[in-house]
Design a protein around this motif. Structure first.
Motif, PDB file in Angstrom:
ATOM      1  N   ARG A   1       0.710   4.078  -2.925  1.00  0.00           N
ATOM      2  CA  ARG A   1       0.324   5.469  -2.655  1.00  0.00           C
ATOM      3  C   ARG A   1       1.460   6.452  -2.910  1.00  0.00           C
ATOM      4  O   ARG A   1       1.228   7.566  -3.376  1.00  0.00           O
ATOM      5  CB  ARG A   1      -0.135   5.614  -1.203  1.00  0.00           C
ATOM      6  CG  ARG A   1      -1.450   4.915  -0.888  1.00  0.00           C
ATOM      7  CD  ARG A   1      -1.989   5.405   0.429  1.00  0.00           C
ATOM      8  NE  ARG A   1      -3.140   4.650   0.883  1.00  0.00           N
ATOM      9  CZ  ARG A   1      -3.877   4.984   1.928  1.00  0.00           C
ATOM     10  NH1 ARG A   1      -3.584   6.059   2.621  1.00  0.00           N
ATOM     11  NH2 ARG A   1      -4.902   4.242   2.290  1.00  0.00           N
TER      12      ARG A   1
ATOM     13  N   PRO B   1      -2.559  10.629   1.580  1.00  0.00           N
ATOM     14  CA  PRO B   1      -4.006  10.384   1.671  1.00  0.00           C
ATOM     15  C   PRO B   1      -4.479   9.512   0.507  1.00  0.00           C
ATOM     16  O   PRO B   1      -3.905   9.535  -0.587  1.00  0.00           O
ATOM     17  CB  PRO B   1      -4.614  11.786   1.597  1.00  0.00           C
ATOM     18  CG  PRO B   1      -3.517  12.707   1.975  1.00  0.00           C
ATOM     19  CD  PRO B   1      -2.247  12.061   1.502  1.00  0.00           C
ATOM     20  N   PRO B   2      -5.533   8.713   0.755  1.00  0.00           N
ATOM     21  CA  PRO B   2      -6.079   7.886  -0.327  1.00  0.00           C
ATOM     22  C   PRO B   2      -6.523   8.751  -1.516  1.00  0.00           C
ATOM     23  O   PRO B   2      -7.079   9.831  -1.340  1.00  0.00           O
ATOM     24  CB  PRO B   2      -7.295   7.194   0.333  1.00  0.00           C
ATOM     25  CG  PRO B   2      -7.000   7.240   1.786  1.00  0.00           C
ATOM     26  CD  PRO B   2      -6.256   8.516   2.025  1.00  0.00           C
TER      27      PRO B   2
ATOM     28  N   LYS C   1      -1.707   7.399   6.111  1.00  0.00           N
ATOM     29  CA  LYS C   1      -2.873   8.130   5.613  1.00  0.00           C
ATOM     30  C   LYS C   1      -2.644   9.635   5.666  1.00  0.00           C
ATOM     31  O   LYS C   1      -3.139  10.381   4.814  1.00  0.00           O
ATOM     32  CB  LYS C   1      -4.109   7.748   6.423  1.00  0.00           C
ATOM     33  CG  LYS C   1      -4.552   6.300   6.242  1.00  0.00           C
ATOM     34  CD  LYS C   1      -5.708   5.954   7.156  1.00  0.00           C
ATOM     35  CE  LYS C   1      -6.107   4.491   6.985  1.00  0.00           C
ATOM     36  NZ  LYS C   1      -7.204   4.105   7.911  1.00  0.00           N
ATOM     37  N   GLN C   2      -1.927  10.094   6.701  1.00  0.00           N
ATOM     38  CA  GLN C   2      -1.644  11.529   6.797  1.00  0.00           C
ATOM     39  C   GLN C   2      -0.652  11.972   5.750  1.00  0.00           C
ATOM     40  O   GLN C   2      -0.798  13.045   5.147  1.00  0.00           O
ATOM     41  CB  GLN C   2      -1.120  11.856   8.200  1.00  0.00           C
ATOM     42  CG  GLN C   2      -2.149  11.635   9.309  1.00  0.00           C
ATOM     43  CD  GLN C   2      -1.565  11.838  10.680  1.00  0.00           C
ATOM     44  OE1 GLN C   2      -0.393  12.194  10.835  1.00  0.00           O
ATOM     45  NE2 GLN C   2      -2.355  11.571  11.714  1.00  0.00           N
TER      46      GLN C   2
ATOM     47  N   GLU D   1       0.827  -1.203   0.000  1.00  0.00           N
ATOM     48  CA  GLU D   1       0.000   0.000   0.000  1.00  0.00           C
ATOM     49  C   GLU D   1       0.863   1.255   0.000  1.00  0.00           C
ATOM     50  O   GLU D   1       0.560   2.240  -0.659  1.00  0.00           O
ATOM     51  CB  GLU D   1      -0.934  -0.012   1.214  1.00  0.00           C
ATOM     52  CG  GLU D   1      -1.918   1.154   1.281  1.00  0.00           C
ATOM     53  CD  GLU D   1      -2.943   1.126   0.156  1.00  0.00           C
ATOM     54  OE1 GLU D   1      -3.655   2.132  -0.018  1.00  0.00           O
ATOM     55  OE2 GLU D   1      -3.032   0.097  -0.561  1.00  0.00           O
TER      56      GLU D   1
ATOM     57  N   GLU E   1      -0.103   2.995  10.118  1.00  0.00           N
ATOM     58  CA  GLU E   1      -1.100   3.183   9.066  1.00  0.00           C
ATOM     59  C   GLU E   1      -1.717   4.575   9.141  1.00  0.00           C
ATOM     60  O   GLU E   1      -2.014   5.192   8.108  1.00  0.00           O
ATOM     61  CB  GLU E   1      -2.186   2.112   9.195  1.00  0.00           C
ATOM     62  CG  GLU E   1      -3.050   1.957   7.957  1.00  0.00           C
ATOM     63  CD  GLU E   1      -3.897   0.704   7.981  1.00  0.00           C
ATOM     64  OE1 GLU E   1      -4.629   0.476   7.002  1.00  0.00           O
ATOM     65  OE2 GLU E   1      -3.828  -0.043   8.982  1.00  0.00           O
ATOM     66  N   ASP E   2      -1.905   5.095  10.359  1.00  0.00           N
ATOM     67  CA  ASP E   2      -2.400   6.467  10.505  1.00  0.00           C
ATOM     68  C   ASP E   2      -1.426   7.458   9.883  1.00  0.00           C
ATOM     69  O   ASP E   2      -1.833   8.418   9.204  1.00  0.00           O
ATOM     70  CB  ASP E   2      -2.599   6.799  11.988  1.00  0.00           C
ATOM     71  CG  ASP E   2      -3.775   6.046  12.596  1.00  0.00           C
ATOM     72  OD1 ASP E   2      -4.611   5.553  11.824  1.00  0.00           O
ATOM     73  OD2 ASP E   2      -3.838   5.964  13.834  1.00  0.00           O
TER      74      ASP E   2
END
Length: 456
Positions: free
Chosen positions: A405, A454-455, A450-451, A401, A446-447
């Motif tokens: 990303r 971002p998706p 995401k920061q 992932e 994982e947080d």
């Protein structure tokens, strides 16, 4: 054995630690001996290689006889880096702080003075050790030379004036829990007074045979944050009041309340009344044994109650403490269930444990005899196989992932390295709570993913 690294040929293995293996080597022509530290293959990553290189640069920046000399750096064909350093003869200070043992006051003053002289030189060169502990202080005994002290292992040292620090990230903590200053535990700014706090823990331990705070690593870290340290004289009667005053000042929670420098501490050491002149500790025999009644340690349970955090935050640190089981580690706070005492070690990558051979097969193979408890010993069965498999799969998924990303962005390096660190630390998961802690660390990672990315 027999491999040539630079100008030296490896002769024998002499030690191992969390970061690597140490060998004795010799120059084949002139006979000069050296120690060569080779990083473990499973730890090879850009971050860890940089850490080893920082150690070599930090040491060369100090230039003090009390700092181990590193004079070579290279990489093996399989990409494992190594450093070549002077070979020390003697014993680490950790040999002198065995359970229920203490040093005489005169020897403690001698050790602290020599160690602080080297530490002060490091600070003046802009280097904070950040992992000062007895195992990293070496009592050197050389032929035809007086006994001396050397500081070793600057592997997580911080160059204070460096703006680019690839070894840490916001909210991450490096060090050894039992010797961490409060600001280090919180992941805040570190400086010379951070090392002086660790020096205070060491002085307390040398004097009394025990550290000021005892218990599991989580309990100890919370005690460093919130609990007032006891007086050394409460563990060993008869110590001068100047000793109590200095140790408590070194263990002040606020960096500004500690002595301003290593030299200032050395000046205070001179004012401690002694019956005899300071002297080196005996290398060939143990120091004075402490009576069993004097080795009591205080409970740190109250420290956990004093933390103004939601229930369960105490395990937040332990959730990543597997990172510290091989030396200096990386910790991030996250609330997860309370901890359990660790059980028998089960390494994540150790693979299945071979069971005890079963009883002989009965004549009819179609109806084999059921396995009995004696046939396969329960403690030898691979534990947490499901958790282990799920954790591996999750790490692989998160790695993919990140790649998807970030699309190879240079900004992904820190996340990639921290995920690798979590993966390596999970090898030391031993209980269900350890696996829960590893998953908590992955939740937090994982947080951050995401920061940062971002998706889409």
């Amino acid at each position: 054995m027999g491999t040539q690294l630079g100008e030296f040929v490896i002769q024998e293995r002499i030690g191992a630690g969390g970061m690597g293996v140490v060998y004795r080597a010799e120059h084949p022509l002139i006979g000069k001996q050296a120690a060569i530290k080779v990083m473990r293959m499973e730890l090879v990553s850009p971050q860890h290689v940089q850490r080893l290189l920082v150690e070599a640069r930090a040491v060369n920046a100090i230039r003090h006889p009390g700092i181990i000399d590193i004079f070579g750096f290279g990489t093996l064909p399989d990409e494992r880096p190594y450093v070549i350093m002077e070979l020390l003869r003697g014993r680490p200070l950790s040999d002198f702080v065995r359970e229920k043992r203490r040093m005489e006051l005169e020897s403690v003053i001698w050790v602290m003075d020599q160690m602080l002289a080297a530490l002060g030189a490091a600070h003046r060169a802009g280097v904070v050790h950040r992992d000062l502990k007895p195992a990293n202080v070496f009592i050197v005994e050389a032929p035809e030379a007086p006994v001396s002290v050397k500081l070793v292992d600057f592997g997580i040292a911080k160059l204070m004036e460096s703006r680019d620090n690839p070894l840490t990230a916001d909210g991450l903590v490096l060090g050894t829990p039992e010797f961490m200053a409060p600001e280090q535990i919180r992941g805040g700014a570190v400086g010379p007074t951070t090392d002086l706090y660790a020096a205070g823990v060491m002085m307390f331990q040398l004097l009394t045979g025990t550290r000021p705070f005892q218990g599991e690593s989580v309990q100890v870290m919370f005690a460093h944050l919130e609990q007032s340290p006891p007086l050394p004289s409460s563990r060993l009667a008869g110590l001068p009041k100047e000793v109590d005053a200095l140790v408590l000042q070194l263990l002040a929670k606020e960096p500004a309340s500690r002595p301003p420098s290593a030299e200032a501490v050395r000046e205070q050491l001179k004012r401690i009344p002694l019956r005899e002149p300071p002297r080196a500790p005996s290398i060939t025999k143990p120091e004075v044994a402490i009576p069993a009644g004097d080795s009591q340690t205080p409970s740190t349970q109250d420290a956990l109650k004093a933390i103004h955090q939601p229930p369960g935050i105490g395990w937040a640190l332990l959730g990543a403490l597997v990172l510290l089981s091989v030396g200096a580690g990386v910790i991030r706070l996250r609330a997860v269930p309370p901890p359990e005492p660790p059980g028998p070690e089960t390494a994540l990558d150790a693979g299945p444990v071979e069971p005890t051979p079963p009883e002989p097969t009965p004549p009819e193979p179609t109806t084999p005899e059921p396995t009995t408890p004696e046939a396969v010993s329960p403690p030898q069965q691979p534990r947490f196989a499901k958790e282990k498999k799920e954790l591996r799969q999750r790490i692989q998924t998160l790695r993919k992932e990140l790649l998807r990303r970030s699309a190879g962005s240079p900004e992904s390096a820190a996340l990639r390295d921290s995920l690798h660190t979590i993966e390596q630390s999970a090898n030391y998961a031993r209980t269900a709570k350890d696996y829960a802690g590893a998953n908590s660390a992955l939740d937090d990672w994982e947080d951050r993913l995401k920061q940062r990315f971002p998706p889409r």
